[in-house]
Enzyme design. Structure first.
Site, PDB file in Angstrom:
ATOM      1  NE  ARG A  29      -5.249  17.505   8.685  1.00  0.00           N
ATOM      2  CZ  ARG A  29      -5.125  16.294   9.332  1.00  0.00           C
ATOM      3  NH1 ARG A  29      -5.280  16.588  10.725  1.00  0.00           N
ATOM      4  NH2 ARG A  29      -4.999  15.243   8.897  1.00  0.00           N
ATOM      5  CE  LYS A  62      -8.892   4.332   3.387  1.00  0.00           C
ATOM      6  NZ  LYS A  62      -7.967   5.323   3.570  1.00  0.00           N
ATOM      7  CB  THR A  96      -7.581   0.760  11.296  1.00  0.00           C
ATOM      8  OG1 THR A  96      -7.847   1.165   9.940  1.00  0.00           O
ATOM      9  CG2 THR A  96      -7.144   2.052  11.916  1.00  0.00           C
ATOM     10  NE  ARG A 155      -3.234   2.613   3.202  1.00  0.00           N
ATOM     11  CZ  ARG A 155      -2.873   3.117   4.051  1.00  0.00           C
ATOM     12  NH1 ARG A 155      -1.822   2.764   4.932  1.00  0.00           N
ATOM     13  NH2 ARG A 155      -3.497   4.181   4.293  1.00  0.00           N
TER      14      ARG A 155
END
Length: 471
Positions: free
Chosen positions: A79, A219, A277, A38
């Site tokens: 953010r 995802k 994860t 990846r």
């Protein structure tokens, strides 16, 4: 004759980063058990990634291996702006998100994203810093979002914001993603992962860019994606259960059940699914995993995931090779347990009135009845292999394909052991498969294999033929 161990079925995806940015290390990772590399486009520039692609493809050729490369797009990240040091917010106090670019403090902070202002409503939740802080929206104007602090703590500059209750009206591709895609689609990349998928239209928009140059992996890390999960699975070529952000936006107790549901739906659809994860997170800094992490990896195997993924463990960790080795051992142990205790493995799929899936299921049943050593799938497109893999049989699945890009993509597929076919014609292809199986010690003379193919041979789109062949 070369000796070869029986390959494990569940694949390993490893992220390349500064800890593994070396051709010798990449060769060792392949030898240790990595099937897919990846590239995380949230970090590094195109020069960094080009170097890594070159390393991987050189190692693959030198070792006569078969590995896929997955390019993971950054996607839209939201953010806050800069904040003064030691700024803390207290539960029950008021806090403002605004468009003022001045440095923030314990009363307010800059949130430079118009789409958030347009999409939030009163009562919506805002999470910050991977869910460490939580705010509830009390009032919204053109330039300000007034909130109440639900979970307080320290506010730090440029931390990420999650919006679990909201579907944002925004493109799934940022300008950075589009530039990255232009680079990716000119390289030998097999899979592209799309981050922060919210809805079916996100996948459809990205597929217009990629067309058939790579497989698209959606995802699943936003709760809103679960509402159109079946449609998203149908539209893309694979799924990643990205438990980091999904675990931030959902209650932690919900994630394991959702993981099982996604894996089963992907199997039913014949689409590869990656569990990702924090799988061996502690091995970023320590040479062995926690027992809970080992159980987490094994659970993904018991559920029937196609692959398990390492992120920071191999990208920046201190023990990348050891991490892959231990993951390989955990997977192998779990798969051996399933062979002895089949009831602990992936559950049986719902039966469908679909001829190609019925042929695949019948081939597995026949192979088990005649004690065949392997099932051999001939495929130009990869579709026959996907149909065979979804059965999650304990039999070796040898895949023969004349397409190098298909061969590489199948590195991600559960159970698939792909080889490049150099001949034309059904009988010649069977003889070629016989020789490979003998040379790899997968079966001996006199033992049987079951061959699955489409007729007319070499034409994509059909899986309609089963044959028992003696080695």
């Amino acid at each position: 004759m070369t000796d070869s161990k029986f390959p494990r079925s569940t694949k390993i995806v490893a992220t390349i980063g500064t800890a593994t940015d070396d051709q010798n290390i990449i060769k060792k990772l392949i030898k240790t058990g990595v099937n897919v590399f990846r590239l995380n486009f949230s970090h590094g520039n195109h020069g960094d990634h080009l170097k890594r692609i070159t390393y991987i493809r050189s190692a693959e050729k030198e070792m006569n291996a078969n590995v896929a490369i997955l390019a993971d797009l950054q996607g839209p990240k939201f953010r806050i702006g800069a904040v003064k040091n030691e700024s803390k917010v207290i539960k029950g106090s008021n806090y403002i998100f605004d468009k003022n670019p001045e440095i923030g403090d314990f009363k307010r902070v800059n949130l430079p994203h118009d789409e958030i202002f347009k999409s939030l409503s009163i009562g919506s939740n805002i999470l910050m810093d991977d869910g460490k802080l939580k705010f509830k929206v009390k009032d919204i104007s053109k330039d300000e979002i007034k909130t109440e602090v639900v979970v307080g703590g320290a506010i730090k500059s440029n931390k990420g914001v999650n919006l679990p209750d909201v579907v944002l009206n925004t493109s799934p591709l940022t300008s950075k993603d589009i530039e990255d895609l232009k680079f990716i689609l000119n390289q030998e990349i097999d899979w592209v992962a799309l981050s922060f998928v919210q809805k079916l239209k996100d996948v459809e928009e990205v597929k217009k860019y990629i067309v058939d140059k790579a497989g698209v992996i959606a995802k699943i890390e936003k709760p809103s994606a679960l509402k159109e999960l079946n449609e998203i699975i149908e539209a893309c070529e694979g799924i990643m259960v990205a438990r980091g952000d999904l675990g931030v936006e959902l209650a932690p107790e919900e994630v394991p059940g959702i993981q099982k549901e996604i894996i089963l739906k992907c199997r039913q659809a014949g689409k590869p699914v990656i569990v990702a994860t924090q799988m061996l997170e502690s091995m970023i800094e320590t040479p062995s995993p926690t027992r809970a992490e080992a159980s987490d990896v094994a659970t993904a195997v018991f559920d029937g995931a196609d692959a398990v993924m390492l992120s920071a463990e191999t990208a920046i960790g201190s023990y990348p090779l050891e991490t892959v080795s231990i993951m390989d051992r955990i997977i192998t142990s779990a798969e051996n347990h399933i062979k002895i205790n089949p009831g602990d493995g992936p559950q049986n799929l719902r039966r469908e009135n679909f001829i190609y899936n019925a042929v695949s299921r019948s081939a597995v049943s026949l192979a088990e009845s005649v004690n065949a050593k392997a099932v051999v799938a001939f495929t130009a497109s990869g579709n026959t292999a996907y149909r065979m893999s979804r059965e999650r049989s304990n039999l070796l699945l040898v895949v023969m394909t004349p397409e190098i890009n298909v061969k590489r993509k199948l590195s991600l597929l559960w159970g698939a052991c792909p080889f490049f076919s150099k001949v034309q014609g059904y009988e010649a292809a069977i003889q070629e498969a016989r020789e490979i199986i003998k040379n790899k010690n997968f079966a001996k003379e006199g033992e049987t294999i079951v061959v699955v193919a489409g007729m007319p041979f070499g034409i994509s789109g059909s899986t309609n033929s089963i044959r028992v062949v003696e080695i």
